[in-house]
Design a protein around this motif. Sequence first.
Motif, PDB file in Angstrom:
ATOM      1  N   ILE A   1       0.881  -1.136   0.002  1.00 15.42           N
ATOM      2  CA  ILE A   1      -0.015   0.110  -0.056  1.00 15.42           C
ATOM      3  C   ILE A   1       0.872   1.290   0.317  1.00 15.42           C
ATOM      4  O   ILE A   1       0.627   2.237  -0.739  1.00 15.42           O
ATOM      5  CB  ILE A   1      -0.936   0.051   1.144  1.00 15.42           C
ATOM      6  CG1 ILE A   1      -1.914  -1.103   1.094  1.00 15.42           C
ATOM      7  CG2 ILE A   1      -1.726   1.260   1.246  1.00 15.42           C
ATOM      8  CD1 ILE A   1      -2.848  -1.381   2.258  1.00 15.42           C
ATOM      9  N   ILE A   2       1.916   1.404   0.915  1.00 15.37           N
ATOM     10  CA  ILE A   2       2.703   2.352   0.730  1.00 15.37           C
ATOM     11  C   ILE A   2       3.533   2.764  -0.401  1.00 15.37           C
ATOM     12  O   ILE A   2       3.696   3.732  -1.032  1.00 15.37           O
ATOM     13  CB  ILE A   2       3.879   2.131   2.049  1.00 15.37           C
ATOM     14  CG1 ILE A   2       3.206   2.335   3.527  1.00 15.37           C
ATOM     15  CG2 ILE A   2       4.890   3.536   1.867  1.00 15.37           C
ATOM     16  CD1 ILE A   2       4.028   1.937   4.590  1.00 15.37           C
ATOM     17  N   CYS A   3       3.928   1.573  -1.119  1.00 13.20           N
ATOM     18  CA  CYS A   3       4.779   1.565  -2.459  1.00 13.20           C
ATOM     19  C   CYS A   3       3.615   2.310  -3.318  1.00 13.20           C
ATOM     20  O   CYS A   3       4.145   3.115  -4.272  1.00 13.20           O
ATOM     21  CB  CYS A   3       4.967   0.229  -2.660  1.00 13.20           C
ATOM     22  SG  CYS A   3       6.812  -0.177  -1.758  1.00 13.20           S
ATOM     23  N   PHE A   4       2.418   1.817  -3.492  1.00 10.37           N
ATOM     24  CA  PHE A   4       1.505   2.184  -4.587  1.00 10.37           C
ATOM     25  C   PHE A   4       1.326   3.620  -4.103  1.00 10.37           C
ATOM     26  O   PHE A   4       1.033   4.169  -5.140  1.00 10.37           O
ATOM     27  CB  PHE A   4       0.268   1.028  -4.179  1.00 10.37           C
ATOM     28  CG  PHE A   4      -0.715   1.428  -5.313  1.00 10.37           C
ATOM     29  CD1 PHE A   4      -0.390   1.009  -6.745  1.00 10.37           C
ATOM     30  CD2 PHE A   4      -1.844   1.821  -5.211  1.00 10.37           C
ATOM     31  CE1 PHE A   4      -1.195   1.239  -7.637  1.00 10.37           C
ATOM     32  CE2 PHE A   4      -2.961   2.230  -6.196  1.00 10.37           C
ATOM     33  CZ  PHE A   4      -2.492   1.851  -7.457  1.00 10.37           C
ATOM     34  N   GLY A   5       0.972   3.920  -2.869  1.00  8.74           N
ATOM     35  CA  GLY A   5       0.785   5.396  -2.562  1.00  8.74           C
ATOM     36  C   GLY A   5       1.682   6.343  -2.852  1.00  8.74           C
ATOM     37  O   GLY A   5       1.441   7.234  -3.457  1.00  8.74           O
ATOM     38  N   CYS A   6       3.305   5.878  -2.688  1.00  6.20           N
ATOM     39  CA  CYS A   6       4.365   6.744  -3.288  1.00  6.20           C
ATOM     40  C   CYS A   6       4.281   6.606  -4.622  1.00  6.20           C
ATOM     41  O   CYS A   6       4.589   8.067  -5.425  1.00  6.20           O
ATOM     42  CB  CYS A   6       5.446   6.035  -2.717  1.00  6.20           C
ATOM     43  SG  CYS A   6       5.842   6.316  -0.986  1.00  6.20           S
ATOM     44  N   MET A   7       3.930   5.631  -5.359  1.00 11.68           N
ATOM     45  CA  MET A   7       3.932   5.894  -7.023  1.00 11.68           C
ATOM     46  C   MET A   7       2.736   6.771  -7.365  1.00 11.68           C
ATOM     47  O   MET A   7       3.058   7.583  -8.349  1.00 11.68           O
ATOM     48  CB  MET A   7       3.782   4.462  -7.438  1.00 11.68           C
ATOM     49  CG  MET A   7       5.053   3.437  -7.372  1.00 11.68           C
ATOM     50  SD  MET A   7       4.724   1.796  -7.828  1.00 11.68           S
ATOM     51  CE  MET A   7       3.881   1.764  -9.367  1.00 11.68           C
ATOM     52  N   ILE A   8       1.728   6.896  -6.681  1.00 13.66           N
ATOM     53  CA  ILE A   8       0.598   7.602  -6.919  1.00 13.66           C
ATOM     54  C   ILE A   8       1.075   9.193  -6.836  1.00 13.66           C
ATOM     55  O   ILE A   8       0.878  10.184  -7.473  1.00 13.66           O
ATOM     56  CB  ILE A   8      -0.717   7.531  -6.198  1.00 13.66           C
ATOM     57  CG1 ILE A   8      -1.174   6.156  -6.772  1.00 13.66           C
ATOM     58  CG2 ILE A   8      -1.732   8.641  -6.468  1.00 13.66           C
ATOM     59  CD1 ILE A   8      -2.449   5.580  -5.783  1.00 13.66           C
ATOM     60  N   VAL A   9       1.731   9.364  -5.614  1.00 16.17           N
ATOM     61  CA  VAL A   9       2.036  10.607  -5.237  1.00 16.17           C
ATOM     62  C   VAL A   9       3.182  11.190  -6.283  1.00 16.17           C
ATOM     63  O   VAL A   9       3.162  12.242  -6.630  1.00 16.17           O
ATOM     64  CB  VAL A   9       2.492  10.697  -3.951  1.00 16.17           C
ATOM     65  CG1 VAL A   9       3.233  11.987  -3.521  1.00 16.17           C
ATOM     66  CG2 VAL A   9       1.692  10.734  -2.610  1.00 16.17           C
ATOM     67  N   VAL A  10       4.021  10.497  -6.858  1.00 18.83           N
ATOM     68  CA  VAL A  10       5.173  10.752  -7.633  1.00 18.83           C
ATOM     69  C   VAL A  10       4.407  11.043  -9.080  1.00 18.83           C
ATOM     70  O   VAL A  10       4.741  11.853  -9.701  1.00 18.83           O
ATOM     71  CB  VAL A  10       6.274   9.637  -7.748  1.00 18.83           C
ATOM     72  CG1 VAL A  10       7.155   9.665  -9.060  1.00 18.83           C
ATOM     73  CG2 VAL A  10       6.995   9.622  -6.470  1.00 18.83           C
ATOM     74  N   GLY A  11       3.418  10.081  -9.180  1.00 24.17           N
ATOM     75  CA  GLY A  11       2.694  10.266 -10.571  1.00 24.17           C
ATOM     76  C   GLY A  11       2.004  11.689 -10.712  1.00 24.17           C
ATOM     77  O   GLY A  11       1.980  12.277 -11.742  1.00 24.17           O
ATOM     78  N   CYS A  12       1.418  11.929  -9.474  1.00 23.90           N
ATOM     79  CA  CYS A  12       0.815  13.521  -9.548  1.00 23.90           C
ATOM     80  C   CYS A  12       1.689  14.464  -9.642  1.00 23.90           C
ATOM     81  O   CYS A  12       1.183  15.382 -10.340  1.00 23.90           O
ATOM     82  CB  CYS A  12      -0.229  13.441  -7.992  1.00 23.90           C
ATOM     83  SG  CYS A  12      -1.506  12.088  -8.279  1.00 23.90           S
ATOM     84  N   THR A  13       2.566  14.379  -8.899  1.00 27.29           N
ATOM     85  CA  THR A  13       3.599  15.356  -8.679  1.00 27.29           C
ATOM     86  C   THR A  13       4.107  15.707 -10.292  1.00 27.29           C
ATOM     87  O   THR A  13       4.455  16.841 -10.872  1.00 27.29           O
ATOM     88  CB  THR A  13       4.934  15.282  -7.852  1.00 27.29           C
ATOM     89  OG1 THR A  13       5.553  14.161  -8.235  1.00 27.29           O
ATOM     90  CG2 THR A  13       4.205  15.342  -6.451  1.00 27.29           C
ATOM     91  N   LYS A  14       4.359  14.647 -10.923  1.00 26.68           N
ATOM     92  CA  LYS A  14       4.824  14.778 -12.417  1.00 26.68           C
ATOM     93  C   LYS A  14       3.494  15.204 -13.431  1.00 26.68           C
ATOM     94  O   LYS A  14       4.125  16.167 -14.109  1.00 26.68           O
ATOM     95  CB  LYS A  14       5.253  13.372 -12.968  1.00 26.68           C
ATOM     96  CG  LYS A  14       6.598  13.117 -12.235  1.00 26.68           C
ATOM     97  CD  LYS A  14       7.178  11.896 -13.124  1.00 26.68           C
ATOM     98  CE  LYS A  14       8.706  11.722 -12.669  1.00 26.68           C
ATOM     99  NZ  LYS A  14       9.400  10.728 -13.231  1.00 26.68           N
ATOM    100  N   LEU A  15       2.468  14.886 -13.135  1.00 20.25           N
ATOM    101  CA  LEU A  15       1.612  15.490 -13.978  1.00 20.25           C
ATOM    102  C   LEU A  15       1.237  17.035 -13.449  1.00 20.25           C
ATOM    103  O   LEU A  15       1.033  17.718 -14.272  1.00 20.25           O
ATOM    104  CB  LEU A  15       0.053  14.702 -13.463  1.00 20.25           C
ATOM    105  CG  LEU A  15      -0.055  13.467 -13.953  1.00 20.25           C
ATOM    106  CD1 LEU A  15      -1.295  12.841 -13.671  1.00 20.25           C
ATOM    107  CD2 LEU A  15       0.014  13.499 -15.523  1.00 20.25           C
ATOM    108  N   VAL A  16       1.573  17.482 -12.377  1.00 24.02           N
ATOM    109  CA  VAL A  16       1.101  18.925 -12.048  1.00 24.02           C
ATOM    110  C   VAL A  16       2.587  19.593 -12.196  1.00 24.02           C
ATOM    111  O   VAL A  16       2.486  20.802 -12.578  1.00 24.02           O
ATOM    112  CB  VAL A  16       0.918  18.948 -10.378  1.00 24.02           C
ATOM    113  CG1 VAL A  16       0.906  20.239  -9.932  1.00 24.02           C
ATOM    114  CG2 VAL A  16      -0.099  18.083  -9.935  1.00 24.02           C
TER     115      VAL A  16
END
Length: 118
Positions: free
Chosen positions: A102-117
């Motif tokens: 869950i933490i790894c998946f959450g980190c990937m989502i956060v990294v993905g969101c930061t790249k999109l923004v």
Amino acid sequence: MSKSDSNPYWRYYRCAFAIEKKLSNDSHIFKWVDEALLSEIEALTLRTEKLEQVVADITNGTMEVAKKMFEELQMKLEEESDQRVEEAVAEANYEMKEMMIIICFGCMIVVGCTKLVG
């Protein structure tokens, strides 16, 4: 009862057969009462000692059986305790793996969101 001059009125045991046949030999299975009683006491003492030994052997045997049962029960309890600890550790490992995913998946989502923004 003796009627002799050397042992007047002393009680003794004598063989019933000798009395029936009116044998004149007083030594035919003859014993003074006090000697016979001492012999009986000695015989009873030996029997008592043997019985005490039997009881001691039984008691020791019983204690050995109880000790063996206690050791078996203790071993069984230790095995059950070890099994429960292993189950708890396995469950904790499973939950930790779930959290890591869950933490790894959450980190990937956060990294993905930061790249999109960004």
